[in-house]
Motif scaffolding. Structure first.
Motif, short mmCIF file in Angstrom:
data_model
loop_
_atom_site.label_atom_id
_atom_site.label_comp_id
_atom_site.label_asym_id
_atom_site.label_seq_id
_atom_site.Cartn_x
_atom_site.Cartn_y
_atom_site.Cartn_z
N SER A 51 0.82 -1.21 0.00
CA SER A 51 0.00 0.00 0.00
C SER A 51 0.85 1.26 0.00
O SER A 51 0.52 2.24 -0.67
CB SER A 51 -0.98 -0.01 1.18
N ARG A 56 2.28 1.59 -3.58
CA ARG A 56 1.22 2.07 -4.48
C ARG A 56 0.98 3.56 -4.28
O ARG A 56 0.86 4.31 -5.24
CB ARG A 56 -0.09 1.31 -4.21
N ALA A 57 0.89 3.98 -3.02
CA ALA A 57 0.63 5.39 -2.71
C ALA A 57 1.74 6.28 -3.26
O ALA A 57 1.47 7.37 -3.79
CB ALA A 57 0.47 5.58 -1.21
N PHE A 113 3.72 5.78 -5.86
CA PHE A 113 3.69 5.89 -7.31
C PHE A 113 2.41 6.54 -7.82
O PHE A 113 2.42 7.16 -8.88
CB PHE A 113 3.95 4.54 -7.96
N GLN A 114 1.31 6.41 -7.10
CA GLN A 114 0.07 7.09 -7.50
C GLN A 114 0.21 8.59 -7.29
O GLN A 114 -0.30 9.38 -8.09
CB GLN A 114 -1.13 6.54 -6.74
N SER A 115 0.89 9.00 -6.22
CA SER A 115 1.05 10.43 -5.97
C SER A 115 2.04 11.06 -6.95
O SER A 115 1.99 12.24 -7.21
CB SER A 115 1.51 10.67 -4.53
N ALA A 169 2.27 10.17 -10.10
CA ALA A 169 1.69 10.14 -11.45
C ALA A 169 0.92 11.39 -11.78
O ALA A 169 0.53 12.20 -11.07
CB ALA A 169 0.79 8.94 -11.60
#
Length: 67
Positions: free
Chosen positions: A57, A60-61, A63-65, A67
């Motif tokens: 988690s 993921r957080a 790399f999502q932030s 993007a």
């Protein structure tokens, strides 16, 4: 009327990344690249002795932030 239901957090056992190989497998990267990215702080993880640990988690957080 809709009801928002939060997705339950995964259990730590399912979320844990234990070792560079697990990070690399999760990301689909080479182990040496993954190790270097962990050491440089580009991937969230903590070194415990000679082993790197972290959570899916958190990765993921990160790399999502970005993007």
């Amino acid at each position: 009327m809709s009801i928002d239901v939060e997705t339950p957090a995964p259990s730590l056992k399912d979320d844990l990344l234990d070792g560079v190989k697990e990070f690399a497998d999760f990301l689909g990267w080479d182990e040496q690249v993954t190790y270097r990215m962990l050491r440089q702080g580009h991937i969230p993880g903590q070194q415990m002795g000679r082993k790197w640990v972290g959570t899916k988690s958190a990765v993921r957080a990160r790399f999502q932030s970005a993007a």
